[in-house]
Design a protein around this motif. Structure first.
Motif, PDB file in Angstrom:
ATOM      1  N   ALA C  47       0.847  -1.195   0.000  1.00 31.75           N
ATOM      2  CA  ALA C  47       0.000   0.000   0.000  1.00 31.75           C
ATOM      3  C   ALA C  47       0.883   1.246   0.000  1.00 31.75           C
ATOM      4  N   ALA C  48       1.920   1.232   0.848  1.00 34.93           N
ATOM      5  CA  ALA C  48       2.836   2.366   0.901  1.00 34.93           C
ATOM      6  C   ALA C  48       3.545   2.525  -0.439  1.00 34.93           C
ATOM      7  N   HIS C  49       3.912   1.391  -0.993  1.00 39.65           N
ATOM      8  CA  HIS C  49       4.584   1.389  -2.278  1.00 39.65           C
ATOM      9  C   HIS C  49       3.717   2.046  -3.354  1.00 39.65           C
ATOM     10  N   LYS C  52       3.692   5.703  -2.936  1.00 42.65           N
ATOM     11  CA  LYS C  52       4.968   6.289  -3.363  1.00 42.65           C
ATOM     12  C   LYS C  52       5.074   6.293  -4.894  1.00 42.65           C
ATOM     13  N   SER C  53       4.820   5.151  -5.538  1.00 41.63           N
ATOM     14  CA  SER C  53       4.987   5.102  -6.995  1.00 41.63           C
ATOM     15  C   SER C  53       4.057   6.053  -7.722  1.00 41.63           C
ATOM     16  N   SER C  54       2.962   6.411  -7.061  1.00 40.78           N
ATOM     17  CA  SER C  54       2.018   7.283  -7.752  1.00 40.78           C
ATOM     18  C   SER C  54       2.610   8.666  -7.974  1.00 40.78           C
ATOM     19  N   PHE C  55       3.714   8.964  -7.281  1.00 37.28           N
ATOM     20  CA  PHE C  55       4.354  10.272  -7.481  1.00 37.28           C
ATOM     21  C   PHE C  55       5.589  10.161  -8.384  1.00 37.28           C
ATOM     22  N   TYR C  56       5.798   8.980  -8.935  1.00 36.58           N
ATOM     23  CA  TYR C  56       6.983   8.774  -9.775  1.00 36.58           C
ATOM     24  C   TYR C  56       6.584   8.347 -11.175  1.00 36.58           C
ATOM     25  N   ASN C  72       1.056  12.291 -12.298  1.00 35.47           N
ATOM     26  CA  ASN C  72       0.293  11.085 -12.626  1.00 35.47           C
ATOM     27  C   ASN C  72      -1.198  11.297 -12.373  1.00 35.47           C
ATOM     28  N   TYR C  73      -1.474  12.068 -11.326  1.00 40.23           N
ATOM     29  CA  TYR C  73      -2.887  12.307 -10.986  1.00 40.23           C
ATOM     30  C   TYR C  73      -3.537  13.247 -11.996  1.00 40.23           C
ATOM     31  N   THR C  74      -2.809  14.320 -12.338  1.00 32.33           N
ATOM     32  CA  THR C  74      -3.400  15.260 -13.306  1.00 32.33           C
ATOM     33  C   THR C  74      -3.569  14.573 -14.656  1.00 32.33           C
ATOM     34  N   ALA C  75      -2.616  13.675 -14.966  1.00 34.06           N
ATOM     35  CA  ALA C  75      -2.748  12.958 -16.234  1.00 34.06           C
ATOM     36  C   ALA C  75      -4.029  12.127 -16.245  1.00 34.06           C
ATOM     37  N   LEU C  76      -4.334  11.535 -15.109  1.00 31.38           N
ATOM     38  CA  LEU C  76      -5.569  10.740 -15.007  1.00 31.38           C
ATOM     39  C   LEU C  76      -6.791  11.584 -15.327  1.00 31.38           C
ATOM     40  N   LEU C  77      -6.799  12.777 -14.715  1.00 32.39           N
ATOM     41  CA  LEU C  77      -7.966  13.637 -14.881  1.00 32.39           C
ATOM     42  C   LEU C  77      -8.108  14.109 -16.326  1.00 32.39           C
ATOM     43  N   LYS C  78      -6.983  14.132 -17.016  1.00 27.35           N
ATOM     44  CA  LYS C  78      -7.036  14.594 -18.415  1.00 27.35           C
ATOM     45  C   LYS C  78      -7.323  13.448 -19.368  1.00 27.35           C
ATOM     46  N   SER C  79      -7.116  12.222 -18.905  1.00 32.03           N
ATOM     47  CA  SER C  79      -7.280  11.087 -19.801  1.00 32.03           C
ATOM     48  C   SER C  79      -8.760  10.795 -20.022  1.00 32.03           C
ATOM     49  N   SER C  80      -9.180  10.936 -21.293  1.00 31.24           N
ATOM     50  CA  SER C  80     -10.607  10.699 -21.570  1.00 31.24           C
ATOM     51  C   SER C  80     -10.942   9.228 -21.356  1.00 31.24           C
ATOM     52  N   ALA C  81      -9.983   8.351 -21.639  1.00 33.34           N
ATOM     53  CA  ALA C  81     -10.223   6.915 -21.449  1.00 33.34           C
ATOM     54  C   ALA C  81     -10.500   6.629 -19.969  1.00 33.34           C
ATOM     55  N   ASP C 276       2.500   0.990 -17.255  1.00 33.00           N
ATOM     56  CA  ASP C 276       2.520   2.361 -16.739  1.00 33.00           C
ATOM     57  C   ASP C 276       2.352   2.282 -15.225  1.00 33.00           C
ATOM     58  N   LEU C 277       3.466   2.054 -14.556  1.00 32.38           N
ATOM     59  CA  LEU C 277       3.386   1.784 -13.120  1.00 32.38           C
ATOM     60  C   LEU C 277       2.931   2.992 -12.339  1.00 32.38           C
ATOM     61  N   GLY C 278       3.473   4.155 -12.696  1.00 33.35           N
ATOM     62  CA  GLY C 278       3.108   5.381 -11.970  1.00 33.35           C
ATOM     63  C   GLY C 278       1.636   5.680 -12.115  1.00 33.35           C
ATOM     64  N   GLY C 279       1.152   5.628 -13.347  1.00 35.20           N
ATOM     65  CA  GLY C 279      -0.254   5.943 -13.603  1.00 35.20           C
ATOM     66  C   GLY C 279      -1.165   4.938 -12.917  1.00 35.20           C
ATOM     67  N   SER C 280      -0.769   3.669 -13.008  1.00 38.09           N
ATOM     68  CA  SER C 280      -1.575   2.637 -12.383  1.00 38.09           C
ATOM     69  C   SER C 280      -1.588   2.800 -10.868  1.00 38.09           C
ATOM     70  N   SER C 281      -0.446   3.183 -10.290  1.00 44.45           N
ATOM     71  CA  SER C 281      -0.398   3.403  -8.840  1.00 44.45           C
ATOM     72  C   SER C 281      -1.300   4.560  -8.441  1.00 44.45           C
ATOM     73  N   ALA C 282      -1.262   5.622  -9.265  1.00 43.23           N
ATOM     74  CA  ALA C 282      -2.146   6.757  -8.982  1.00 43.23           C
ATOM     75  C   ALA C 282      -3.599   6.287  -8.986  1.00 43.23           C
ATOM     76  N   GLN C 283      -3.926   5.411  -9.949  1.00 42.64           N
ATOM     77  CA  GLN C 283      -5.288   4.871  -9.988  1.00 42.64           C
ATOM     78  C   GLN C 283      -5.598   4.064  -8.729  1.00 42.64           C
ATOM     79  N   SER C 284      -4.596   3.284  -8.294  1.00 43.74           N
ATOM     80  CA  SER C 284      -4.787   2.510  -7.063  1.00 43.74           C
ATOM     81  C   SER C 284      -5.096   3.425  -5.897  1.00 43.74           C
ATOM     82  N   VAL C 285      -4.313   4.511  -5.806  1.00 40.68           N
ATOM     83  CA  VAL C 285      -4.502   5.420  -4.684  1.00 40.68           C
ATOM     84  C   VAL C 285      -5.906   6.043  -4.740  1.00 40.68           C
TER      85      VAL C 285
END
Lengths: 345, 283, 309
Positions: C47-49, C52-56, C72-81, C276-285
């Motif tokens: 969970a901590a990981h 952390k990865s969501s910021f990388y 990674n978070y802003t990218a999510l919000l911009k991703s239409s998919a 896409d580990l960072g993006g996926s982690s952001a999604q997890s968070v």
């Protein structure tokens, strides 16, 4: 059989609540002592301190020759009967009774023999291979007793053992327990909130209130000479009448009338047992009966005396009616209490 | 009396419809498994049962799908059993121990331990699936039974159930046991465990079904065909149906049925325990 | 240590310690050790990981990572998919929850009422609980098969050219149908046990007070079921969010490109398949926050006493 001595025994919970205020008394060998009081008065805590189920905060506890303060419950040589019996539901009666012996590594044939003896004594022989769920309330109660007696303990502890039984069974078990204790002669401490149990079973009663011992005495002492208004109102049903009066020039005055002689001056609380107020056409006092409770063997008259409610207990053959009634009181049966402290004068 | 009868008929009609909706899809799988693959490919599910079940069963159990020749139905069944039993037993043993420690001991850090453990109830494995995968990889546990089972155990459901149950055990039992000379281990073994039998059974059913039916985690953690469970293998099997000249429908459908049979049978046979265990979580 | 804490805060909050607990020190630690170590390694560490990865930003070939802050978070919000998945997840969750709850309630009320065959109905309506989600998905594949799927043929009668895996709406429809089918039993079991725990005396009192069966249901039975229903609501939302993974994956036939996807499925697809580990982690968070919010909501509601005890 052992003498139990409590010396300034005290229990304070970690949050600062003082459940038992320093208490000292001695229970003689073979004596049956009943701890009685309303719920939350500390009587169960006191019992659990003796059992070792609670840590003692302060003071010294002797069971027999030993100081047992830091001795494990299993090694205090005691036996306990619990309110809900605490039978192990998955074990047969035989195993329930023998479990404590088994843990003490006693030989199997001796356990067997002791269990049989106890079962015989308690009329449980036919039920030894049943599970607790297949027994009636009274039988479960007996199994709990059996578990206690097979261990030949120095001390029996009872924690409201009859409160889960119906009234009829309770009366019967009360007699059985008392008879058994007499027969085995084991020192016993019995906790109850039921003053009838306390009166009928005890050699001595200890009345507790708010963590404090109010009075220690024989049933008769506690009944006739209550040490405080609390004891007066707690012991006996219906409770003792407590009336506000005043002492004027060596006499207790109630409703303008002198009822007894007492030294001193100022307000006083007068305690009169309901059966000590007797209807008497030539009596000195007038009361107003408002309601009659029919109890079969006797009647309770609810009345007003000098503006205060009183209860009068009369035998069934006494004719009574709602309305004014003249009564006499037995002066020797009166108790007097300090209204501020509630202590007996 | 007439209107009463009418509503009763409606009630039964609704229940029968519901039951049929539940059963027919699986009957359909079975029917397809009883005909030849050619028949299935042409006409799909039909109304008449054929005689191909033994043939398809043999194929499903003993003929490998995939490349390594290791993922026969029998092997997958074996892996599923290990996952189901390993998960259920592991979870129950670990959960009971932890719940016992939390409920029956005076621990300085009990509150802390409690929160550490019960926070895990909040986040399912699915949301932390990738980092979990990475860690299992780092520990060299990919394609192992430990890697498959242990991370799934890392939540406190069983601990929570047992804590609830232990708390409902009357206080006096432990006191009586202490006076009877039972220490903490004796009390646990002689009294608490036997008392928990029904609870353990209920937990076992729920956990077995849960472990057996795991899909995402095994899909990620096992890449060797010899490690596939039935539920994990399904994906590969259905994918192999696509784009083949004559897809092996019969074999696939038999495997689906084998995959649901053990948990379904357990749930049906131990219904009352299972229902009790499940609905107690509502408290 | 005199720590019998009958009056400690712990006890007041429902208490998880027995009055006369043991005071052995090493044993409880030993007992807790397996649970705690598994949780630390396989729960808190990942969970901590993830946080952390969501910021990388991860190098796709596994060479190092760069700190990118909230990118990674802003990218999510911009991703239409991603937003489409989010929208689908919300609608999917709502429909699945409502349908499976109401159908299960209907069946439970009827199963509670009938006298003949009650046990048989109960068994027939609950066993699907044990069916693995991907198997349910496979059943969906058969029912909606392009060449001979019985349900596809049935819809064809009404001129609906059902195309699983091709038409977005049709795939979503199939996902809902299968997910509801799989979730019905759980709701049914809970509702039935909730109904059976309503005291007989209450039912009899209602029988005297109200002539209409429907009225009795809505005035008495339903409110008494509210705690169960609320509990199930949370369970169902969690189910639709997470446990439908196997169904979605099977029905999308491993071709997520054009098909509807839940958020959890997207975590898997982006992270595991797309690397896409960072993006996926952001999604997890984001999902973690969602679940935590749901839990807080649940506690709040429980506090407001949906329970009548």
């Amino acid at each position: 059989m052992a003498q139990v001595t409590l010396n300034a025994l005290r229990k304070i919970y970690p949050n600062g609540y003082e459940a038992v205020k320093p208490a000292s008394f001695t229970i003689e060998k073979g004596e049956f002592v009943v701890l009685v009081g309303p719920s939350g008065c500390g009587k169960s805590t006191m019992l659990r301190l003796i059992a070792g189920l609670e840590d003692i905060t302060d003071g010294v506890l002797h069971i027999g020759e030993r100081v047992v303060n830091s001795i494990d419950p299993a090694d205090r040589d005691i036996a306990m009967v619990f309110q809900n019996y605490a039978l192990y539901p998955h074990m047969t009666v035989r195993k329930n009774i023998g479990y404590g012996l088994k843990n003490r590594k006693i030989a199997k044939d001796i356990i067997h023999q002791k269990v049989e003896e106890a079962a015989h004594l308690l009329n449980l022989t036919d039920y030894l291979d049943r599970k607790p769920s297949q027994l009636s309330g009274g039988q479960r109660q007996r199994v709990a007793m059996g578990r206690a007696i097979v261990r030949d303990p120095l001390l029996f502890l009872f924690d409201e053992p009859l409160s889960n039984l119906d009234a009829k069974l309770r009366n019967q078990m009360r007699i059985e327990i008392k008879a058994l204790q007499r027969r085995l002669g084991v020192t016993s401490v019995y906790v109850t909130h039921d003053q009838v149990e306390a009166m009928t079973m005890a050699d001595r009663i200890i009345v507790m209130n708010g963590g404090q011992i109010e009075q220690i005495g024989t049933p008769s002492e506690v009944y006739h000479f209550p040490a405080s208004t609390f004891v007066a109102s707690f012991m006996g049903a219906p409770a003792m009448n407590l009336l506000d009066a005043s002492v004027e020039q060596g006499a207790v005055v109630l409703g303008g009338q002198t009822i007894a002689a007492l030294a001193g001056h100022g307000p006083v609380t007068v305690g009169i047992r309901p059966e000590d107020i007797v209807p008497d056409a030539h009596g000195d006092h007038a009361i107003e009966v408002t309601l009659i409770e029919e109890l079969g063997a006797h009647r309770i008259l609810h009345a007003i005396w000098a503006g205060q409610p009183v209860m009068v207990s009369v035998a069934k053959d006494v004719v009574a009616a709602v309305g004014p009634l003249r009564v006499a009181i037995k002066a020797a049966a009166l108790s007097f209490f300090d209204p501020r402290t509630g202590r007996r004068l | 009396m007439k209107p009463v009868k009418f509503t009763a008929i409606v009630d039964h009609l609704i229940l029968i419809t519901g039951s049929l909706v539940m059963i027919l899809p699986v009957v359909m799988l079975l029917q397809m498994a009883s005909t030849t693959d050619l028949e299935t490919m042409r006409n799909g599910p039909g109304l008449v049962f054929g005689d191909q079940i033994p043939v398809n069963f043999h194929k499903a159990m003993f003929e490998a799908s995939g490349f390594s020749g290791k993922n026969t139905g029998l092997n997958m069944l074996y892996n599923s059993m290990i996952l189901g039993f390993g998960f259920a037993i592991g979870k129950i043993v670990i959960g009971m121990m932890a719940a016992y420690a939390i409920v029956y001991f005076r621990l300085r850090f009990a509150t802390f331990a409690f929160w550490i453990i019960f926070t895990t109830l909040l986040l399912p494995l699915e949301v932390r699936i990738l980092p979990s995968y990475e860690i299992v990889q780092k520990l060299g546990m990919l394609n192992t039974y430990q890697g498959l089972i242990i991370p799934l155990i890392a939540s406190a459901t069983a601990t929570f159930f047992f804590r609830q149950f232990f708390r409902s055990v009357p206080e006096e039992l432990i006191e009586a046991a202490r006076i009877d000379g039972a220490g903490p281990i004796k009390f646990f073994v002689d009294i608490l465990v036997p008392l928990s039998r029904t609870m353990i059974a209920a937990m076992f059913i729920i956990m077995f079904v849960y472990g057996w039916n795991q899909y995402l985690w095994p899909t990620m953690i096992t890449t060797e065909e010899g490690m596939f469970t039935l539920v994990r293998g399904i994906k590969q099997i259905t994918q192999s149906l696509e784009g083949t000249n004559l897809p092996e429908y019969g074999k696939s459908n038999i495997l689906q049925i084998i995959a649901i049979l053990p948990p379904v049978l357990i749930v049906i046979f131990f219904q009352s325990w299972f229902v009790k265990g499940l609905t107690d979580s509502d408290k | 240590m005199a720590a019998t804490d009958l009056w400690s805060p712990v006890h007041i909050y429902g208490g998880f310690m027995k009055r006369a607990g043991f005071s052995t020190r090493w044993l409880p630690i030993l007992l807790l050790l397996p649970q705690l170590s598994i949780i630390l390694i396989f729960f808190y560490w990942p969970a901590a990981h993830a946080v952390k990865s969501s910021f990388y930003l991860q190098d796709p070939f596994g060479f190092g990572e760069t700190f990118v802050g909230m990118k990674n978070y802003t990218a999510l919000l911009k991703s239409s998919a991603y937003l489409r998945s989010a929208q689908f997840t919300v609608i999917f969750t709502l429909i699945v929850t409502m349908l499976s709850l109401s159908l299960a309630l209907l069946l439970a009320v009827k199963a509670d009422k009938v006298i003949k065959g009650a046990k048989t109905y109960r068994t027939l309506l609950m066993w699907v609980y044990a069916v693995a989600p991907p198997v349910a998905g496979v059943i969906g594949l058969v029912l909606f098969d392009q060449s001979w799927g019985p349900l596809k043929d049935f819809f064809g009668l009404f001129g609906w050219d059902f195309r699983l895996g091709v038409t977005y709406f049709d795939t979503a429809f199939a996902m809902v149908v299968v997910s509801v089918w799989k979730q019905l039993p759980v709701n049914f079991i809970f509702f039935l046990s909730g109904l059976q725990s309503i005291p007989k005396s209450v039912r009899e009192a209602a029988l005297i007070d109200n002539r209409s069966a429907t009225g009795r249901f809505w005035d008495v039975t339903f409110p008494l079921l509210a705690p169960t229903a609320f509990f199930l609501l949370i369970i169902n939302i969690t189910y639709a969010l997470f446990d439908t993974f196997g169904i979605i994956d099977t029905l999308a036939k491993g071709e997520p490109s054009n098909n509807p996807m839940t958020l959890v499925y997207r975590v898997y697809v982006d992270g595991f398949r797309g690397n896409d580990l960072g993006g996926s982690s952001a999604q997890s968070v984001v999902l973690m926050v969602l679940v935590l919010a749901l839990t807080v909501f649940q506690f709040r509601m429980v506090e407001r006493r949906i329970h009548y005890t």
